[in-house]
Design a protein around this motif. Structure first.
Motif, PDB file in Angstrom:
ATOM      1  N   ASP A  78      12.757   5.391  -7.501  1.00 40.84           N
ATOM      2  CA  ASP A  78      11.514   4.797  -7.982  1.00 40.84           C
ATOM      3  C   ASP A  78      10.945   3.859  -6.920  1.00 40.84           C
ATOM      4  O   ASP A  78      11.537   2.829  -6.600  1.00 40.84           O
ATOM      5  CB  ASP A  78      11.777   4.034  -9.278  1.00 40.84           C
ATOM      6  CG  ASP A  78      10.532   3.394  -9.851  1.00 40.84           C
ATOM      7  OD1 ASP A  78       9.413   3.718  -9.384  1.00 40.84           O
ATOM      8  OD2 ASP A  78      10.670   2.572 -10.774  1.00 40.84           O
ATOM      9  N   ASP A  79       9.807   4.236  -6.381  1.00 42.97           N
ATOM     10  CA  ASP A  79       9.144   3.411  -5.373  1.00 42.97           C
ATOM     11  C   ASP A  79       7.849   2.795  -5.904  1.00 42.97           C
ATOM     12  O   ASP A  79       7.004   2.337  -5.138  1.00 42.97           O
ATOM     13  CB  ASP A  79       8.874   4.210  -4.107  1.00 42.97           C
ATOM     14  CG  ASP A  79       7.928   5.384  -4.338  1.00 42.97           C
ATOM     15  OD1 ASP A  79       7.550   5.644  -5.499  1.00 42.97           O
ATOM     16  OD2 ASP A  79       7.561   6.044  -3.337  1.00 42.97           O
ATOM     17  N   SER A  80       7.716   2.756  -7.217  1.00 41.90           N
ATOM     18  CA  SER A  80       6.490   2.233  -7.826  1.00 41.90           C
ATOM     19  C   SER A  80       6.292   0.739  -7.569  1.00 41.90           C
ATOM     20  O   SER A  80       5.179   0.223  -7.677  1.00 41.90           O
ATOM     21  CB  SER A  80       6.465   2.518  -9.328  1.00 41.90           C
ATOM     22  OG  SER A  80       7.534   1.862  -9.976  1.00 41.90           O
ATOM     23  N   TRP A  81       7.363   0.044  -7.206  1.00 41.09           N
ATOM     24  CA  TRP A  81       7.263  -1.376  -6.888  1.00 41.09           C
ATOM     25  C   TRP A  81       6.260  -1.609  -5.751  1.00 41.09           C
ATOM     26  O   TRP A  81       5.562  -2.616  -5.742  1.00 41.09           O
ATOM     27  CB  TRP A  81       8.630  -1.963  -6.517  1.00 41.09           C
ATOM     28  CG  TRP A  81       9.229  -1.349  -5.289  1.00 41.09           C
ATOM     29  CD1 TRP A  81      10.040  -0.250  -5.237  1.00 41.09           C
ATOM     30  CD2 TRP A  81       9.036  -1.770  -3.939  1.00 41.09           C
ATOM     31  NE1 TRP A  81      10.366   0.036  -3.928  1.00 41.09           N
ATOM     32  CE2 TRP A  81       9.766  -0.888  -3.112  1.00 41.09           C
ATOM     33  CE3 TRP A  81       8.320  -2.804  -3.351  1.00 41.09           C
ATOM     34  CZ2 TRP A  81       9.804  -1.003  -1.731  1.00 41.09           C
ATOM     35  CZ3 TRP A  81       8.355  -2.933  -1.963  1.00 41.09           C
ATOM     36  CH2 TRP A  81       9.090  -2.042  -1.177  1.00 41.09           C
ATOM     37  N   ARG A  82       6.174  -0.628  -4.820  1.00 41.91           N
ATOM     38  CA  ARG A  82       5.313  -0.813  -3.654  1.00 41.91           C
ATOM     39  C   ARG A  82       3.847  -0.931  -4.070  1.00 41.91           C
ATOM     40  O   ARG A  82       3.114  -1.799  -3.575  1.00 41.91           O
ATOM     41  CB  ARG A  82       5.499   0.342  -2.660  1.00 41.91           C
ATOM     42  CG  ARG A  82       4.631   0.223  -1.407  1.00 41.91           C
ATOM     43  CD  ARG A  82       5.036  -1.012  -0.626  1.00 41.91           C
ATOM     44  NE  ARG A  82       4.139  -1.295   0.455  1.00 41.91           N
ATOM     45  CZ  ARG A  82       3.102  -2.130   0.389  1.00 41.91           C
ATOM     46  NH1 ARG A  82       2.802  -2.749  -0.735  1.00 41.91           N
ATOM     47  NH2 ARG A  82       2.353  -2.364   1.437  1.00 41.91           N
ATOM     48  N   ALA A  83       3.415  -0.072  -4.976  1.00 32.44           N
ATOM     49  CA  ALA A  83       2.031  -0.138  -5.452  1.00 32.44           C
ATOM     50  C   ALA A  83       1.776  -1.433  -6.201  1.00 32.44           C
ATOM     51  O   ALA A  83       0.696  -2.026  -6.102  1.00 32.44           O
ATOM     52  CB  ALA A  83       1.726   1.066  -6.343  1.00 32.44           C
ATOM     53  N   GLU A  84       2.776  -1.892  -6.929  1.00 35.77           N
ATOM     54  CA  GLU A  84       2.612  -3.126  -7.693  1.00 35.77           C
ATOM     55  C   GLU A  84       2.519  -4.353  -6.789  1.00 35.77           C
ATOM     56  O   GLU A  84       1.783  -5.294  -7.074  1.00 35.77           O
ATOM     57  CB  GLU A  84       3.753  -3.290  -8.690  1.00 35.77           C
ATOM     58  CG  GLU A  84       3.450  -4.311  -9.731  1.00 35.77           C
ATOM     59  CD  GLU A  84       4.344  -4.225 -10.949  1.00 35.77           C
ATOM     60  OE1 GLU A  84       4.424  -5.240 -11.656  1.00 35.77           O
ATOM     61  OE2 GLU A  84       4.952  -3.173 -11.189  1.00 35.77           O
ATOM     62  N   VAL A  85       3.251  -4.348  -5.698  1.00 32.81           N
ATOM     63  CA  VAL A  85       3.156  -5.450  -4.736  1.00 32.81           C
ATOM     64  C   VAL A  85       1.753  -5.469  -4.118  1.00 32.81           C
ATOM     65  O   VAL A  85       1.201  -6.535  -3.873  1.00 32.81           O
ATOM     66  CB  VAL A  85       4.249  -5.321  -3.641  1.00 32.81           C
ATOM     67  CG1 VAL A  85       4.002  -6.283  -2.485  1.00 32.81           C
ATOM     68  CG2 VAL A  85       5.626  -5.557  -4.247  1.00 32.81           C
ATOM     69  N   GLY A  86       1.187  -4.307  -3.912  1.00 30.17           N
ATOM     70  CA  GLY A  86      -0.163  -4.207  -3.376  1.00 30.17           C
ATOM     71  C   GLY A  86      -0.186  -4.148  -1.860  1.00 30.17           C
ATOM     72  O   GLY A  86       0.856  -4.161  -1.200  1.00 30.17           O
ATOM     73  N   HIS A  87      -1.394  -4.083  -1.315  1.00 27.29           N
ATOM     74  CA  HIS A  87      -1.541  -3.920   0.136  1.00 27.29           C
ATOM     75  C   HIS A  87      -2.239  -5.096   0.801  1.00 27.29           C
ATOM     76  O   HIS A  87      -2.476  -5.072   2.005  1.00 27.29           O
ATOM     77  CB  HIS A  87      -2.259  -2.600   0.434  1.00 27.29           C
ATOM     78  CG  HIS A  87      -1.428  -1.431   0.029  1.00 27.29           C
ATOM     79  ND1 HIS A  87      -0.401  -0.952   0.801  1.00 27.29           N
ATOM     80  CD2 HIS A  87      -1.427  -0.686  -1.099  1.00 27.29           C
ATOM     81  CE1 HIS A  87       0.176   0.052   0.182  1.00 27.29           C
ATOM     82  NE2 HIS A  87      -0.419   0.237  -0.981  1.00 27.29           N
ATOM     83  N   ASP A  88      -2.555  -6.117   0.040  1.00 31.93           N
ATOM     84  CA  ASP A  88      -3.135  -7.322   0.612  1.00 31.93           C
ATOM     85  C   ASP A  88      -2.042  -8.099   1.338  1.00 31.93           C
ATOM     86  O   ASP A  88      -0.945  -8.304   0.793  1.00 31.93           O
ATOM     87  CB  ASP A  88      -3.744  -8.168  -0.507  1.00 31.93           C
ATOM     88  CG  ASP A  88      -4.404  -9.424   0.034  1.00 31.93           C
ATOM     89  OD1 ASP A  88      -3.683 -10.443   0.166  1.00 31.93           O
ATOM     90  OD2 ASP A  88      -5.603  -9.381   0.324  1.00 31.93           O
ATOM     91  N   ARG A  89      -2.300  -8.507   2.547  1.00 31.90           N
ATOM     92  CA  ARG A  89      -1.307  -9.228   3.361  1.00 31.90           C
ATOM     93  C   ARG A  89      -0.733 -10.434   2.625  1.00 31.90           C
ATOM     94  O   ARG A  89       0.463 -10.689   2.671  1.00 31.90           O
ATOM     95  CB  ARG A  89      -1.931  -9.700   4.678  1.00 31.90           C
ATOM     96  CG  ARG A  89      -2.271  -8.609   5.638  1.00 31.90           C
ATOM     97  CD  ARG A  89      -2.913  -9.156   6.899  1.00 31.90           C
ATOM     98  NE  ARG A  89      -2.014  -9.965   7.687  1.00 31.90           N
ATOM     99  CZ  ARG A  89      -1.132  -9.491   8.568  1.00 31.90           C
ATOM    100  NH1 ARG A  89      -1.026  -8.199   8.763  1.00 31.90           N
ATOM    101  NH2 ARG A  89      -0.366 -10.318   9.249  1.00 31.90           N
TER     102      ARG A  89
END
Length: 108
Positions: A78-89
């Motif tokens: 499960d790599d869904s954590w990455r989307a939840e963290v987001g892409h904003d620095r």
């Protein structure tokens, strides 16, 4: 993100079988969080002198975040954590600070 949700995402990360990518991410999260905390305590001239180094660590953290998520996805985890963290620095840096805090508490 709440501390409870950050703890849930960290649990997912810690359960990953991608040991090298996980270790690289965690090390950079801790390093970046330390730099950010020191930043709050530093004078303006010290910040100016350290800004390039801080940016380099932040960039490496973002790369490690993406690399861990890719590795977990390839491993069928499960790599869904990455989307939840987001892409904003800033959000990625904030999560690193939460990871640092949680690791410290877990290590007592």
């Amino acid at each position: 993100m709440t501390q409870v949700r950050a703890a849930e995402l960290l649990t997912s990360i810690l359960s990953s079988s991608c040991t090298e990518a996980r270790a690289a991410y965690l090390r950079l999260a801790v390093d970046y969080a330390h730099i950010r905390a020191e930043w709050a305590l530093s004078a303006r001239d010290v910040r100016a002198a350290r800004n390039d180094g801080r940016t380099k660590v932040h960039n490496a953290l973002i790369e490690a975040t993406d690399a861990l998520a890719r590795a977990m996805g390839k491993a069928g985890e499960d790599d869904s954590w990455r989307a939840e963290v987001g892409h904003d620095r800033r959000d990625i840096g904030d999560f690193a600070c939460q990871v640092h805090c949680l690791l410290g508490i877990m290590s007592r």
